[in-house]
Design a protein around this motif. Structure first.
Motif: not given
Length: 468
Positions: A43-46, A230-242
């Motif tokens: 969903r996002t690269p590592i 740009r946010r993924l907006n896939d329902g999962l957190p994206e920032t560390l705080a989230e």
């Protein structure tokens, strides 16, 4: 198909001999082996070790085994073919190393299916691994297959052996490392120093009830909102705080670059600032970091200076560092100058990429490493034997992830939950490839759904490795 005479000749060339111990009624033999693959996009690269990964190929193995009484059971093993980590070849690239590991898997399947002697899975692995290594050496490749890549490719086959054995015994395989099941002492597998010691002394029969989850902060992962293009907006957190809020995190693993000291220092300080703010809001007083350079530091001096600057800039962040994963080159023999004695006095320094056998663990100790990172992707049998040796030598222990989803996470979590001294669990797939976990959340909610920062490992009591 490799015939038995050819197979045993292969074993003999590595100094191994057919199984000759007195028959154990609990022994099993292999009847058939099948393998298949699954592929997923991240969903996002590592980013780690200077490389960015955005996909995964899972190698799955079904192995049918029979015990001496004629009863049969099917074992299942699964593991990512982590080619970027186990075979970081600039010459061959991602597609090249993956293709060769797939070819190697086919040969390992043939060799494993051809072996028909009875034994315990640790014993069977002891005799099969030399043939697996020879198969890799005989592959026509532009460069030699690293031993680490062989272990990763073979690991789902080894997992399937242990899974089948536990099912034949009608129990978790962690109940099957006793002297009743594995009669030989560790001297057979680890040498004279371990004579009189048995594997059951170093493995917990029952899993720890729960373990903290280590969350990965990759080198390109957003820490704050301003880091997101740009946010993924896939329902999962994206920032560390989230993510901290979403999973109730208290353990953060920070990936560092190792070739830019200022960037590495500031990355840890940025994580600390975000974590301190979020933890204060949540009322969390204690949390921890592990640091992973993926062997990119040019020398140990870099690490010592990095730690000095962290302690100077943020004593609190320095205190939270639980351990440091292999900071310098994995080829220890070629880089004997990178001794870790001084660094390890500051924080435990664990061998990771270099750990492929007992010899490498001994060398790491001599060079000042004080800990070992166990990985299910190097094989269940090897992980347990290295865990025994490390405990015997009073080394710090951790179990590392390979962004393992589904059954491979059950395998990795089970290992962590049954090795004394391992304090936390990594589980990165929920961040990067959640699609591969679909269906597993309902089956093992305490493993795949985290809300209080802990994985509920006490549920891992099913037969075999407990996944299927």
């Amino acid at each position: 198909m490799t015939d038995r005479r050819t197979f045993l000749a292969s074993l003999a060339s590595f100094g191994a001999a057919p199984l000759v111990s007195a028959p154990n009624p609990l022994d099993m033999r292999i009847e058939s082996v099948e393998m298949f693959e699954e592929s997923y996009s991240y969903r996002t690269p590592i980013k780690f070790g200077g490389s960015v990964v955005d996909r995964v190929t899972l190698l799955n193995v079904r192995l049918r085994a029979r015990n001496r009484a004629g009863r049969e059971a099917e074992g299942f093993g699964s593991m990512p073919l982590g080619n970027v980590w186990s075979w970081p070849s600039r010459r061959l690239g991602y597609d090249g190393t993956l293709a060769l590991m797939r070819r190697l898997a086919a040969r390992i399947r043939t060799l494993t299916a051809a072996f028909s002697d009875y034994g315990h899975p640790v014993e069977l692995n002891h005799h099969l691994e030399p043939a697996w290594l020879r198969a890799a050496a005989e592959l026509e490749t532009p460069e030699p297959v690293p031993k680490l890549a062989v272990l990763v490719t073979a690991s789902p086959f080894d997992a399937a052996l242990h899974d089948a054995y536990g099912k034949l015994c009608g129990a978790s395989v962690y109940h099957c490392y006793t002297r009743e099941h594995l009669r030989e002492d560790l001297g057979r597998y680890l040498g004279p120093e371990f004579r009189g010691l048995h594997l059951e002394q170093f493995v917990l029969r029952d899993p720890k009830p729960r373990m903290p989850l280590y969350h990965l902060v990759g080198a390109v992962d957003p820490i704050r909102e301003s880091d997101i293009a740009r946010r993924l907006n896939d329902g999962l957190p994206e920032t560390l705080a989230e993510w901290i809020d979403y999973n109730g995190l208290t353990h953060l693993k920070i990936k560092l670059n190792g070739d830019d000291l200022a960037w590495d220092r500031d990355r840890v300080l940025a994580v600390e600032a975000c974590a301190a703010e979020t933890m204060a809001r949540r009322g969390t007083r204690h949390w921890h970091y592990s640091l992973d350079f993926n062997e990119r530091c040019p020398n140990v001096g870099y690490l010592i200076e990095f730690l000095r600057q962290i302690r100077e800039k943020s004593p609190a962040a320095f205190r939270r560092i639980q351990y440091i994963e292999q900071p310098t080159h994995r080829n220890l023999k070629a880089h004997r100058e990178n001794v870790m004695h001084e660094a390890a006095r500051l924080r435990p320094v664990v061998i990771d990429e270099s750990l492929t056998d007992l010899e490498s663990l001994r060398l790491a100790r001599a060079m000042g490493y004080t800990g070992a990172a166990l990985k299910a992707c190097k094989g269940q049998a090897q992980a347990l034997l290295m865990a025994a040796a490390a405990q015997r030598w009073n080394m710090f222990l951790c179990v590392q992830d390979l962004t393992c989803p589904g059954a491979s996470l059950i395998h990795s979590a089970g290992l962590a939950a049954h090795v004394p001294g391992v304090a936390a669990i990594e589980a990165n797939a929920r961040q990067y490839v959640p699609a591969a976990n679909r269906g597993w959340e309902e089956k093992f909610p305490g493993i795949f759904v985290i809300r209080d920062g802990y994985m509920k490992t006490g549920i891992l009591t099913g037969p075999g490795l407990g996944a299927v």
